[in-house]
Design a protein around this motif. Structure first.
Motif, PDB file in Angstrom:
ATOM      1  N   THR A 108       0.881  -1.015   0.105  1.00 36.28           N
ATOM      2  CA  THR A 108       0.418   0.044   0.241  1.00 36.28           C
ATOM      3  C   THR A 108       0.733   1.507  -0.198  1.00 36.28           C
ATOM      4  OG1 THR A 108       0.540  -0.252   2.493  1.00 36.28           O
ATOM      5  CG2 THR A 108      -1.674  -0.758   1.292  1.00 36.28           C
ATOM      6  N   GLY A 109       2.119   1.381   0.235  1.00 35.06           N
ATOM      7  CA  GLY A 109       2.745   1.819   0.324  1.00 35.06           C
ATOM      8  C   GLY A 109       3.183   2.971   1.621  1.00 35.06           C
ATOM      9  N   VAL A 110       3.564   4.314   1.983  1.00 41.61           N
ATOM     10  CA  VAL A 110       3.870   4.225   3.256  1.00 41.61           C
ATOM     11  C   VAL A 110       2.652   6.198   3.385  1.00 41.61           C
ATOM     12  CG1 VAL A 110       5.678   5.936   4.924  1.00 41.61           C
ATOM     13  CG2 VAL A 110       6.278   3.414   3.051  1.00 41.61           C
ATOM     14  N   ARG A 111       2.625   6.407   4.695  1.00 43.43           N
ATOM     15  CA  ARG A 111       1.748   7.441   4.854  1.00 43.43           C
ATOM     16  C   ARG A 111       2.455   8.437   5.583  1.00 43.43           C
ATOM     17  NH1 ARG A 111      -0.381   5.188   0.287  1.00 43.43           N
ATOM     18  NH2 ARG A 111      -2.361   5.377   0.348  1.00 43.43           N
ATOM     19  N   ALA A 112       2.738   9.185   5.740  1.00 45.64           N
ATOM     20  CA  ALA A 112       3.383  10.334   6.768  1.00 45.64           C
ATOM     21  C   ALA A 112       3.172  11.527   6.373  1.00 45.64           C
ATOM     22  CB  ALA A 112       5.011  10.336   6.375  1.00 45.64           C
ATOM     23  N   GLY A 113       3.020  12.084   7.436  1.00 46.58           N
ATOM     24  CA  GLY A 113       2.527  14.208   7.545  1.00 46.58           C
ATOM     25  C   GLY A 113       4.029  14.098   8.904  1.00 46.58           C
ATOM     26  N   ALA A 114       3.537  15.470   8.514  1.00 45.16           N
ATOM     27  CA  ALA A 114       4.797  16.245   9.657  1.00 45.16           C
ATOM     28  C   ALA A 114       3.170  17.913   9.658  1.00 45.16           C
ATOM     29  CB  ALA A 114       5.803  16.722   8.963  1.00 45.16           C
ATOM     30  N   ARG A 115       3.940  18.296  10.907  1.00 45.42           N
ATOM     31  CA  ARG A 115       3.119  19.876  11.168  1.00 45.42           C
ATOM     32  C   ARG A 115       4.526  20.723  12.075  1.00 45.42           C
ATOM     33  NH1 ARG A 115      -1.534  21.195  13.681  1.00 45.42           N
ATOM     34  NH2 ARG A 115      -1.236  19.317  15.333  1.00 45.42           N
ATOM     35  N   VAL A 116       4.280  21.646  11.311  1.00 45.34           N
ATOM     36  CA  VAL A 116       4.980  22.753  12.131  1.00 45.34           C
ATOM     37  C   VAL A 116       3.891  24.343  12.427  1.00 45.34           C
ATOM     38  CG1 VAL A 116       6.571  23.637  10.405  1.00 45.34           C
ATOM     39  CG2 VAL A 116       6.784  24.125  12.447  1.00 45.34           C
ATOM     40  N   LEU A 117       3.872  24.328  14.219  1.00 48.16           N
ATOM     41  CA  LEU A 117       3.162  26.176  13.658  1.00 48.16           C
ATOM     42  C   LEU A 117       4.302  26.848  15.017  1.00 48.16           C
ATOM     43  CD1 LEU A 117       1.059  27.779  14.099  1.00 48.16           C
ATOM     44  CD2 LEU A 117       0.145  26.361  16.160  1.00 48.16           C
ATOM     45  N   ALA A 118       4.760  28.302  14.409  1.00 47.88           N
ATOM     46  CA  ALA A 118       5.026  29.393  14.999  1.00 47.88           C
ATOM     47  C   ALA A 118       4.499  30.232  15.107  1.00 47.88           C
ATOM     48  CB  ALA A 118       5.951  29.097  13.352  1.00 47.88           C
ATOM     49  N   ARG A 119       4.542  30.357  16.392  1.00 47.87           N
ATOM     50  CA  ARG A 119       4.119  31.382  16.856  1.00 47.87           C
ATOM     51  C   ARG A 119       4.994  32.593  17.696  1.00 47.87           C
ATOM     52  NH1 ARG A 119      -0.509  28.741  20.905  1.00 47.87           N
ATOM     53  NH2 ARG A 119      -1.429  28.231  18.768  1.00 47.87           N
ATOM     54  N   GLY A 120       4.771  33.852  17.491  1.00 48.47           N
ATOM     55  CA  GLY A 120       5.552  34.593  18.218  1.00 48.47           C
ATOM     56  C   GLY A 120       5.257  34.627  20.297  1.00 48.47           C
ATOM     57  N   ASP A 121       6.958  34.586  20.865  1.00 46.44           N
ATOM     58  CA  ASP A 121       6.593  34.544  21.947  1.00 46.44           C
ATOM     59  C   ASP A 121       6.548  35.274  23.046  1.00 46.44           C
ATOM     60  OD1 ASP A 121       9.125  35.589  22.268  1.00 46.44           O
ATOM     61  OD2 ASP A 121      10.279  34.189  22.418  1.00 46.44           O
ATOM     62  N   GLY A 122       6.020  36.263  22.809  1.00 41.09           N
ATOM     63  CA  GLY A 122       6.085  37.554  23.465  1.00 41.09           C
ATOM     64  C   GLY A 122       7.947  37.893  24.080  1.00 41.09           C
TER      65      GLY A 122
END
Length: 253
Positions: free
Chosen positions: A4-18
């Protein structure tokens, strides 16, 4: 046996730290898409995509999402080139990239090259949404085949929208089965490395950049909005990177 093949994901969220810096409240990846935070510079956070496995192979489905919020600055690179390879499963692999830059956010998306190895079949889709006052530097580089090797089939589509308005929507198909002429004088003209640089800056709306050639095989084109596109072809990956780096230098880095 069904592969079936490989399913892969990645997520990044960048936010100001104040405090004038950038935090990463979301930094997650699995399988071949591992994300690592590296030493940043000033207010900019740095993230590296580390390939933990070979691929994408035939039948694989990879996806990366990145969002940069107001006041955050993020630079994303990769530890090595991505190599599209044939796999046990026949058929197309997919690599989907989704980028979102809010007003007041800044993203520098600078991965290493994508290499289309002989026998592979990969479709890459990159969709970018930028707020009216967002800032973006995006580099794409594709290399058709390894040394002394014919390329695989590679289809790459890039869509960039600013303030909800489409500034760029283009697709390039190369290799076996691609529409005729892809290697002819109107497209790659026998070159084996192709790339582009998209730069979005609010000041370009006030002071547009003039179109011009950047050597024999590269051109800078203003888009219908606060953005410019640099398109280039070259004989190899090293020459292509040099051209795109020089173009970014002309635009102020």
């Amino acid at each position: 046996m069904t592969v079936t093949g490989v399913r892969a994901g990645a997520r990044v969220l960048a936010r100001g730290d104040g405090r004038g810096g950038t935090s990463l409240p979301v930094l997650e990846g699995g399988g071949p898409l591992a994300l690592r935070r590296t030493r940043g510079s000033g207010a900019e956070a740095h993230v590296m995509v580390v390939g933990a496995m070979s691929g994408p192979l035939g039948g694989d489905r990879f996806a990366i999402e990145a969002r940069v919020e107001d006041g955050a600055r993020l630079r994303v690179g990769s530890a090595a080139a991505t190599i599209a390879l044939p796999g046990q499963r026949k058929g197309e692999a997919r690599y989907d990239v989704r980028l979102d830059v809010a007003d007041g956010g800044e993203l520098r998306w600078l991965p290493e090259q994508l290499i289309s190895a002989n026998g592979s079949d990969l479709h890459v889709s990159t969709r970018v949404e930028v707020g009216p006052a967002g800032r973006l530097v995006l580099r794409e580089e594709q290399v058709l085949g390894r040394v002394r090797e014919d390329p695989g089939r590679l289809t790459s589509r890039l869509t960039v929208r600013v303030a909800g308005r489409a500034l760029l929507d283009q697709e390039l198909a190369c290799g076996p089965g691609a529409p005729g002429g892809w290697d002819g004088p109107a497209v790659l003209a026998g070159h084996r490395a192709v790339g582009q640089l998209v730069v979005v800056r609010p000041e370009f709306a006030r002071e547009p950049v003039a179109a011009r050639m950047l050597g024999e095989c590269a051109a800078l084109t203003p888009l219908a909005g606060p953005a410019v596109l640099v398109s280039a072809v070259a004989g190899d990956a090293l020459l292509l990177r040099r051209v795109l780096d020089e173009a970014l230098g002309h635009l102020g880095g």
